[in-house]
Design a protein around this motif. Sequence first.
Motif, mmCIF file in Angstrom:
data_model
loop_
_atom_site.group_PDB
_atom_site.id
_atom_site.type_symbol
_atom_site.label_atom_id
_atom_site.label_comp_id
_atom_site.label_asym_id
_atom_site.label_seq_id
_atom_site.Cartn_x
_atom_site.Cartn_y
_atom_site.Cartn_z
ATOM 1 N N MET A 1 -1.044 -9.480 -61.219
ATOM 2 C CA MET A 1 -0.310 -8.590 -60.134
ATOM 3 C C MET A 1 0.155 -9.181 -59.396
ATOM 4 O O MET A 1 0.165 -8.949 -58.086
ATOM 5 N N VAL B 1 2.539 -11.536 -60.094
ATOM 6 C CA VAL B 1 3.738 -10.909 -59.187
ATOM 7 C C VAL B 1 3.856 -10.657 -58.066
ATOM 8 O O VAL B 1 4.722 -10.726 -57.471
ATOM 9 N N GLU B 2 2.768 -11.163 -56.921
ATOM 10 C CA GLU B 2 3.296 -10.173 -55.211
ATOM 11 C C GLU B 2 3.272 -11.520 -55.259
ATOM 12 O O GLU B 2 4.326 -11.354 -53.949
ATOM 13 N N LEU C 1 6.959 -13.395 -56.909
ATOM 14 C CA LEU C 1 8.317 -11.689 -57.270
ATOM 15 C C LEU C 1 8.298 -11.429 -55.604
ATOM 16 O O LEU C 1 9.635 -12.152 -55.465
ATOM 17 N N CYS C 2 7.321 -9.924 -55.768
ATOM 18 C CA CYS C 2 7.626 -9.510 -54.575
ATOM 19 C C CYS C 2 6.985 -10.704 -52.938
ATOM 20 O O CYS C 2 8.515 -10.203 -52.501
ATOM 21 N N SER D 1 5.618 -13.674 -63.617
ATOM 22 C CA SER D 1 6.376 -13.391 -62.221
ATOM 23 C C SER D 1 7.465 -14.154 -62.058
ATOM 24 O O SER D 1 8.419 -13.724 -61.377
ATOM 25 N N ALA E 1 10.261 -12.319 -64.247
ATOM 26 C CA ALA E 1 10.115 -11.352 -62.741
ATOM 27 C C ALA E 1 11.119 -11.458 -61.878
ATOM 28 O O ALA E 1 12.271 -11.079 -61.749
#
Length: 197
Positions: free
Chosen positions: A67, A70-71, A74-75, A121, A124
């Motif tokens: 996570m 991903v943050e 990606l985010c 990540s 994604a």
Amino acid sequence: MFVYLTRDTTDFARELRARFLAEGHSVYTGDALAALPAIDLFLATQDKRLAGDDFTVLDGVDPEIVMRAVEENLCAPILALEAALPALDRGTGKRVCFVTSGEAASVNWSRQTRGYGYAMSKAALSQAARICYNRLYPEGYTFRLFDPLVGRVSPRQAADAAYEILTRSRAYDPDNPSRTDEARFVLRDALGREWPW
């Protein structure tokens, strides 16, 4: 040209910033996007491998590290693009680039067995960037995914390659738009190779 880098915290990003400045472009970094008159080129330069992200799927997935990856990878770039869209709309270039890893992001070609959070990540990010492309290409935006090949070529070599890829239209054919590379969504690395993702 007005160039915006989301971050300049890696050697590659600093070299790329220096190359754009040396070529006479205006380069911005930071969060004050609303104050920018326009952005012609948006560069999401986040590319972070987290400590502890060395496990394989067989070791068991660490959801906290996944996570966090991903943050970060990606985010943060997608949120930065969303914040930059008003300034990009005011610009004339309307080009978007995401820094990634061809090997990590490619579902078909990746051979790495560790760094699962990073790979997930980046895979994604490719999907999210494709969604952005589908939405923004009809409005005149062009997209790049770029792999600086960290650790394989020098940051200066990667920056020089990125500059060439980012500042030129690819294979423009006015007589046959279907052959125009700008209409394709392509991931290229610092050696100019195209990666399937």
